[in-house]
Design a protein around this motif. Sequence first.
Motif, PDB file in Angstrom:
ATOM      1  N   TYR A  46      -9.344 -27.735  32.853  1.00 23.00           N
ATOM      2  CA  TYR A  46      -8.183 -27.006  33.362  1.00 23.00           C
ATOM      3  C   TYR A  46      -7.172 -27.972  33.972  1.00 23.00           C
ATOM      4  N   LYS A  47      -5.959 -27.899  33.507  1.00 25.11           N
ATOM      5  CA  LYS A  47      -4.863 -28.737  34.002  1.00 25.11           C
ATOM      6  C   LYS A  47      -5.184 -30.229  33.944  1.00 25.11           C
ATOM      7  N   THR A  48      -5.658 -30.674  32.807  1.00 27.74           N
ATOM      8  CA  THR A  48      -5.862 -32.119  32.629  1.00 27.74           C
ATOM      9  C   THR A  48      -4.516 -32.812  32.477  1.00 27.74           C
ATOM     10  N   PHE A  49      -4.495 -34.089  32.809  1.00 28.20           N
ATOM     11  CA  PHE A  49      -3.280 -34.884  32.687  1.00 28.20           C
ATOM     12  C   PHE A  49      -3.617 -36.159  31.926  1.00 28.20           C
ATOM     13  N   ILE A  50      -2.860 -36.447  30.884  1.00 30.75           N
ATOM     14  CA  ILE A  50      -3.117 -37.623  30.046  1.00 30.75           C
ATOM     15  C   ILE A  50      -2.073 -38.690  30.329  1.00 30.75           C
ATOM     16  N   ASP A  51      -2.546 -39.900  30.567  1.00 30.04           N
ATOM     17  CA  ASP A  51      -1.653 -41.041  30.737  1.00 30.04           C
ATOM     18  C   ASP A  51      -2.290 -42.243  30.048  1.00 30.04           C
ATOM     19  N   GLY A  52      -1.644 -42.733  29.020  1.00 25.98           N
ATOM     20  CA  GLY A  52      -2.213 -43.840  28.260  1.00 25.98           C
ATOM     21  C   GLY A  52      -3.513 -43.429  27.601  1.00 25.98           C
ATOM     22  N   ASP A  53      -4.578 -44.183  27.862  1.00 27.04           N
ATOM     23  CA  ASP A  53      -5.899 -43.873  27.303  1.00 27.04           C
ATOM     24  C   ASP A  53      -6.773 -43.058  28.248  1.00 27.04           C
ATOM     25  N   GLU A  54      -6.210 -42.630  29.375  1.00 31.27           N
ATOM     26  CA  GLU A  54      -6.999 -41.929  30.378  1.00 31.27           C
ATOM     27  C   GLU A  54      -6.677 -40.437  30.441  1.00 31.27           C
ATOM     28  N   PHE A  63      -7.150 -37.434  33.079  1.00 30.65           N
ATOM     29  CA  PHE A  63      -7.466 -37.182  34.484  1.00 30.65           C
ATOM     30  C   PHE A  63      -7.832 -35.716  34.658  1.00 30.65           C
ATOM     31  N   PHE A  64      -8.883 -35.463  35.445  1.00 32.93           N
ATOM     32  CA  PHE A  64      -9.363 -34.101  35.636  1.00 32.93           C
ATOM     33  C   PHE A  64     -10.056 -33.959  36.988  1.00 32.93           C
ATOM     34  N   ASN A  65     -10.340 -32.717  37.347  1.00 34.44           N
ATOM     35  CA  ASN A  65     -11.043 -32.448  38.604  1.00 34.44           C
ATOM     36  C   ASN A  65     -12.423 -31.875  38.307  1.00 34.44           C
ATOM     37  N   LYS A  66     -13.425 -32.362  39.035  1.00 36.94           N
ATOM     38  CA  LYS A  66     -14.789 -31.858  38.894  1.00 36.94           C
ATOM     39  C   LYS A  66     -15.473 -31.913  40.253  1.00 36.94           C
ATOM     40  N   ASN A  67     -16.008 -30.755  40.667  1.00 35.70           N
ATOM     41  CA  ASN A  67     -16.698 -30.662  41.962  1.00 35.70           C
ATOM     42  C   ASN A  67     -15.833 -31.201  43.104  1.00 35.70           C
ATOM     43  N   LYS A  68     -14.549 -30.815  43.079  1.00 40.12           N
ATOM     44  CA  LYS A  68     -13.574 -31.180  44.111  1.00 40.12           C
ATOM     45  C   LYS A  68     -13.278 -32.677  44.161  1.00 40.12           C
ATOM     46  N   GLU A  69     -13.649 -33.377  43.101  1.00 42.56           N
ATOM     47  CA  GLU A  69     -13.326 -34.806  42.994  1.00 42.56           C
ATOM     48  C   GLU A  69     -12.403 -35.017  41.798  1.00 42.56           C
ATOM     49  N   LYS A 103     -11.295 -37.347  38.780  1.00 41.26           N
ATOM     50  CA  LYS A 103     -11.888 -38.392  37.951  1.00 41.26           C
ATOM     51  C   LYS A 103     -11.010 -38.659  36.737  1.00 41.26           C
ATOM     52  N   SER A 104     -11.318 -39.730  36.047  1.00 41.08           N
ATOM     53  CA  SER A 104     -10.654 -40.022  34.784  1.00 41.08           C
ATOM     54  C   SER A 104     -11.710 -40.425  33.766  1.00 41.08           C
ATOM     55  N   VAL A 105     -11.424 -40.162  32.513  1.00 37.51           N
ATOM     56  CA  VAL A 105     -12.311 -40.594  31.439  1.00 37.51           C
ATOM     57  C   VAL A 105     -11.456 -41.270  30.375  1.00 37.51           C
ATOM     58  N   ASN A 106     -11.929 -42.411  29.911  1.00 37.33           N
ATOM     59  CA  ASN A 106     -11.189 -43.169  28.910  1.00 37.33           C
ATOM     60  C   ASN A 106     -11.408 -42.554  27.528  1.00 37.33           C
ATOM     61  N   ILE A 107     -10.334 -42.246  26.847  1.00 32.56           N
ATOM     62  CA  ILE A 107     -10.412 -41.594  25.546  1.00 32.56           C
ATOM     63  C   ILE A 107     -11.154 -42.456  24.532  1.00 32.56           C
ATOM     64  N   LYS A 108     -10.944 -43.743  24.583  1.00 29.46           N
ATOM     65  CA  LYS A 108     -11.524 -44.639  23.583  1.00 29.46           C
ATOM     66  C   LYS A 108     -12.969 -45.031  23.890  1.00 29.46           C
ATOM     67  N   THR A 109     -13.256 -45.276  25.169  1.00 26.67           N
ATOM     68  CA  THR A 109     -14.594 -45.774  25.523  1.00 26.67           C
ATOM     69  C   THR A 109     -15.511 -44.705  26.120  1.00 26.67           C
ATOM     70  N   LYS A 138     -16.056 -43.239  32.654  1.00 27.06           N
ATOM     71  CA  LYS A 138     -15.499 -42.393  33.703  1.00 27.06           C
ATOM     72  C   LYS A 138     -15.299 -43.186  34.993  1.00 27.06           C
ATOM     73  N   ASN A 139     -14.271 -42.794  35.736  1.00 24.43           N
ATOM     74  CA  ASN A 139     -13.986 -43.418  37.018  1.00 24.43           C
ATOM     75  C   ASN A 139     -13.554 -42.375  38.028  1.00 24.43           C
ATOM     76  N   LYS A 140     -13.845 -42.630  39.299  1.00 23.44           N
ATOM     77  CA  LYS A 140     -13.327 -41.781  40.360  1.00 23.44           C
ATOM     78  C   LYS A 140     -11.904 -42.220  40.657  1.00 23.44           C
ATOM     79  N   VAL A 141     -11.074 -41.237  41.000  1.00 22.45           N
ATOM     80  CA  VAL A 141      -9.665 -41.531  41.241  1.00 22.45           C
ATOM     81  C   VAL A 141      -9.286 -41.052  42.642  1.00 22.45           C
ATOM     82  N   LYS A 142      -8.562 -41.900  43.358  1.00 17.35           N
ATOM     83  CA  LYS A 142      -8.081 -41.520  44.676  1.00 17.35           C
ATOM     84  C   LYS A 142      -6.776 -40.765  44.478  1.00 17.35           C
ATOM     85  N   ALA A 143      -6.840 -39.444  44.629  1.00 22.89           N
ATOM     86  CA  ALA A 143      -5.678 -38.613  44.337  1.00 22.89           C
ATOM     87  C   ALA A 143      -4.958 -38.171  45.598  1.00 22.89           C
TER      88      ALA A 143
END
Length: 273
Positions: free
Chosen positions: A75-83, A85-91, A93-99, A102-107
């Motif tokens: 829901y309401k994902t945001f794409i920038d470059g190869d990443e 960005f999404f929300n899961k369990n109130k955190e 995160k980002s996931v790389n499309i190619k690889t 996953k990473n945590k993101v300070k939003a």
Amino acid sequence: MSKITKIIIAIVLLLPLGLVQAQSIQKLKAVGQHAKYSDDGKTVIVSKNQFSSIEKFDLELNKQTVLAEGRGVGYKTFIDGDEVFFNKNKETKSVNIKTGKKNKVKAGITVKASVMSKKLGKKSANSVVDAIPSDDIQSITLVYGNGNVKQVAPRGNDGIYVLISLSPNGKFVLYNGVAGTDVYNIATKEVVNIGVMDAPKWAGNNVIVYMKTEDDGHVITKSDVCTYNLKTKKSKNVTKQFNGIAQYPSANDGATKILFSTEKNEVYQIINK
């Protein structure tokens, strides 16, 4: 004038019209809804089962892969470059499309605002980087790169403001409200009504892609994908010949390529030649 010359002139006159009207609708092997292109246009991101997944479909390999799963992750994902960005369990995160990494993101206030602020650097300080509805949906919250926010109500505080999105250049806000679908000019505060559009989305700064639906009061009985050009003020039904319910469209810049899905989780691509 010779007969051959007349034929050549006729072909030349008809050629531009043919080029404008040339269009193909292709069913992809992807499965899901809410399809949208990656930034490079080589991948389609989809979600299934009420936004319970984020999946990529490689247009060259015709292969679909799960990138993330969980309640509401799509829901309401945001794409920038190869990443993605999404929300899961109130955190956030980002996931790389190619690889798939996953990473945590300070939003900050929104994921998009954080990403765009970092991407634009000092240039974003006094620029609007995202637009979202207020908690009571009676105004629009403009988010600036420096973290400041501003509430605006283009049609007054008696209205409602939903399906809000900021144009890629950060100058206009698209939303649905009491008068239908509006475009709000942040600098001039001008409001332009562009009709009634379901699920409108930006396709660049001058084109909007949306659904035109009919229902029986309970379910959608007919739905077409349309485009609207802000410069020419003209709409075009791009699924007029499609035999099915076309919904949740998105497009590349200029809407030369458009994605939509059906209630059967089928994904289609329209290519305007």
